[in-house]
Design a protein around this motif. Sequence first.
Motif, short mmCIF file in Angstrom:
data_model
loop_
_atom_site.label_atom_id
_atom_site.label_comp_id
_atom_site.label_asym_id
_atom_site.label_seq_id
_atom_site.Cartn_x
_atom_site.Cartn_y
_atom_site.Cartn_z
N ASP A 384 0.77 -1.47 -0.03
CA ASP A 384 0.26 -0.06 -0.26
C ASP A 384 0.94 1.06 0.29
N ILE A 385 1.39 1.04 -0.99
CA ILE A 385 1.80 3.30 -1.77
C ILE A 385 2.00 4.14 -1.19
N SER A 386 0.31 4.07 -1.20
CA SER A 386 -0.09 5.87 -1.30
C SER A 386 -0.56 5.45 0.14
N SER A 387 -0.63 5.14 1.26
CA SER A 387 -0.35 4.78 2.76
C SER A 387 0.75 5.77 3.12
N ALA A 388 1.87 4.74 2.59
CA ALA A 388 2.98 5.36 2.93
C ALA A 388 3.57 6.52 3.02
N ARG A 389 2.93 6.70 1.46
CA ARG A 389 3.58 8.04 1.21
C ARG A 389 2.83 9.13 1.67
N LYS A 390 1.56 9.19 2.39
CA LYS A 390 0.83 10.22 3.22
C LYS A 390 1.54 10.23 4.78
N ALA A 391 2.65 9.18 4.78
CA ALA A 391 2.98 8.86 6.62
C ALA A 391 4.31 9.73 6.18
N VAL A 392 5.01 10.70 5.08
CA VAL A 392 5.77 11.26 4.46
C VAL A 392 6.13 12.52 3.98
N ALA A 393 7.58 13.21 4.15
CA ALA A 393 7.55 14.18 3.40
C ALA A 393 8.05 13.96 1.83
N LYS A 394 7.55 14.87 1.09
CA LYS A 394 8.06 14.93 -0.20
C LYS A 394 9.65 15.05 -0.97
N PRO A 395 9.57 14.27 -1.52
CA PRO A 395 10.79 14.30 -2.43
C PRO A 395 11.44 15.01 -2.30
N ILE A 396 12.82 15.90 -2.98
CA ILE A 396 12.97 17.38 -2.93
C ILE A 396 13.22 16.89 -4.27
N LEU A 397 13.49 17.24 -4.97
CA LEU A 397 12.87 17.91 -6.86
C LEU A 397 14.06 18.91 -7.54
N VAL A 398 14.92 18.57 -8.00
CA VAL A 398 16.28 19.36 -8.42
C VAL A 398 17.13 19.13 -9.70
N GLU A 399 17.19 20.39 -10.48
CA GLU A 399 17.47 19.77 -11.52
C GLU A 399 18.87 19.53 -11.09
N PRO A 400 19.85 18.62 -12.70
CA PRO A 400 20.95 18.59 -12.07
C PRO A 400 22.22 19.02 -12.11
N ASP A 401 22.34 19.75 -10.64
CA ASP A 401 23.31 20.86 -10.50
C ASP A 401 23.57 20.40 -9.00
N ILE A 402 24.53 20.59 -8.78
CA ILE A 402 25.19 20.70 -7.88
C ILE A 402 25.07 22.01 -6.99
N ASN A 403 24.79 23.26 -7.65
CA ASN A 403 24.96 24.18 -6.53
C ASN A 403 23.16 24.67 -6.43
N GLU A 404 22.50 24.12 -7.15
CA GLU A 404 21.23 23.99 -6.34
C GLU A 404 20.80 22.82 -5.38
N LEU A 405 20.88 22.00 -5.26
CA LEU A 405 21.22 20.90 -4.58
C LEU A 405 21.80 21.11 -3.21
N LEU A 406 22.93 21.92 -3.06
CA LEU A 406 23.66 22.78 -2.05
C LEU A 406 22.22 23.38 -0.98
N LYS A 407 21.81 24.46 -2.41
CA LYS A 407 20.46 25.23 -1.63
C LYS A 407 19.18 24.65 -0.76
N ARG A 408 18.93 23.17 -1.66
CA ARG A 408 17.97 22.62 -1.15
C ARG A 408 18.30 22.27 0.10
N ILE A 409 19.13 21.36 0.26
CA ILE A 409 20.04 20.50 1.25
C ILE A 409 20.48 21.02 2.39
N CYS A 410 20.76 22.40 2.55
CA CYS A 410 21.52 22.61 3.51
C CYS A 410 20.60 24.30 3.73
N CYS A 411 19.95 24.71 3.47
CA CYS A 411 19.05 26.03 4.31
C CYS A 411 17.71 25.18 5.39
#
Length: 411
Positions: A384-411
């Motif tokens: 029951d993946i749909s229920s599992a998704r309700k239990a957790v936060a959404k994944p991080i969606l980024v462009e394949p760019d390390i600088n963007e990733l750093l901005k998203r995960i370091c905030c």
Amino acid sequence: MARVLMLKCVLCGRTYREREVDYTCPHCGMDGTLDVLYDYDEIKKHFTRECLEKSRDFTQWRYRDILPVNDETNIQPLEVGFTPLYDSGVLAREYGAKKVYIKDDGRNPTASLKDRASAVGVARALDYGKNTIACSSTGNAASSMAGFAAVAGLKSFIFVPESAPEAKVAQLLIYGATVVLVKGNYEDAFNLSTAAIYKFGWYNRNCGINPYLVEGKKTCGLEIAEQLGWEAPDRIFIAVGDGCCISGLYKAFYDLKALGFIDRMPKLVGVQAAGSSPIYHAFKYHLPKVEFVKPDTLADSIAVGAPRNWAKALRAVRQTGGDMVTVTDEEILEAMKELARKTGVFGEPAGVTGFAGFKKMAKERYIGMDERIAIVVTGNGLKDISSARKAVAKPILVEPDINELLKRICC
């Protein structure tokens, strides 16, 4: 294989010979579920702890001496049972218990405890010379039966509520079952399956009706006892829907006590979803039987408003000095996250309901610091993946760019 001594009605106590009745007590009707009893004195002569220590069969069939299959060649090759029992020091420390064990039954072939029942049910259908087997289900029993029927070459007809999770319906179809989506809830699916089974003479795999299916489910309890060195835990927590799984645990320890393998029964604690809790209500208010309700919970596997094995479930709790508790859907979703992150066991909503109930009772200080607790996780989270998704936060969606990733995960 065990020779069945008699079938005994859990309500009126009448006894019957094997095959004298099909499924339930004729006197008590559908509520009169039957116990499968054996000649324990005879079994003691050849079924011992020492025999099990020498056995190299690490499936539920290591207990074949107390399982009701007449022809051993009807056992299918899928390996069911002997699932892991994890010792979680983290949970024991956090919730103030001496030991907390997690029984991960999502490791079975179709990813749920229901495989234990289906393995016996399909073998019994073949014993009876049937070529078609059928059941109603909220999902897990259906996918389990479909898988075992496919291996055995049996036709399978499965009736499920139209709200059944997509992953479970996909399992049914991939196994080649004829799937009937019923417009309504589990009770509607059950009633239609019962009518069809009677009309066409199919073998009835409905666990709340067929007494031999609980014999398969009891192997979960047999394993817990053996994995703990024949020292029964103080309490076992398990989710309750139709009442069959907790009935199986009771029968396991009843048989072991009758055979002299253990000297006491553990307290059995049934956990129901707050939106589908007729057995809990009957227990708490000391009612002689359950009052059916309309289920409302995301835990589809226990969304059963009209439980058929209620009499055995109530007996399991009452006669072991156990208890019942309800948990909300929010508590179930939180339990999915916590169990996965602290033990690595990913359970579906119904699968973690036992753990949610344990958490609730521990927080309310019903659990002693000297207690050894076992919790059964009845189904895998991928069901029951749909229920599992309700239990957790959404994944991080980024462009394949390390600088963007750093901005998203370091905030």
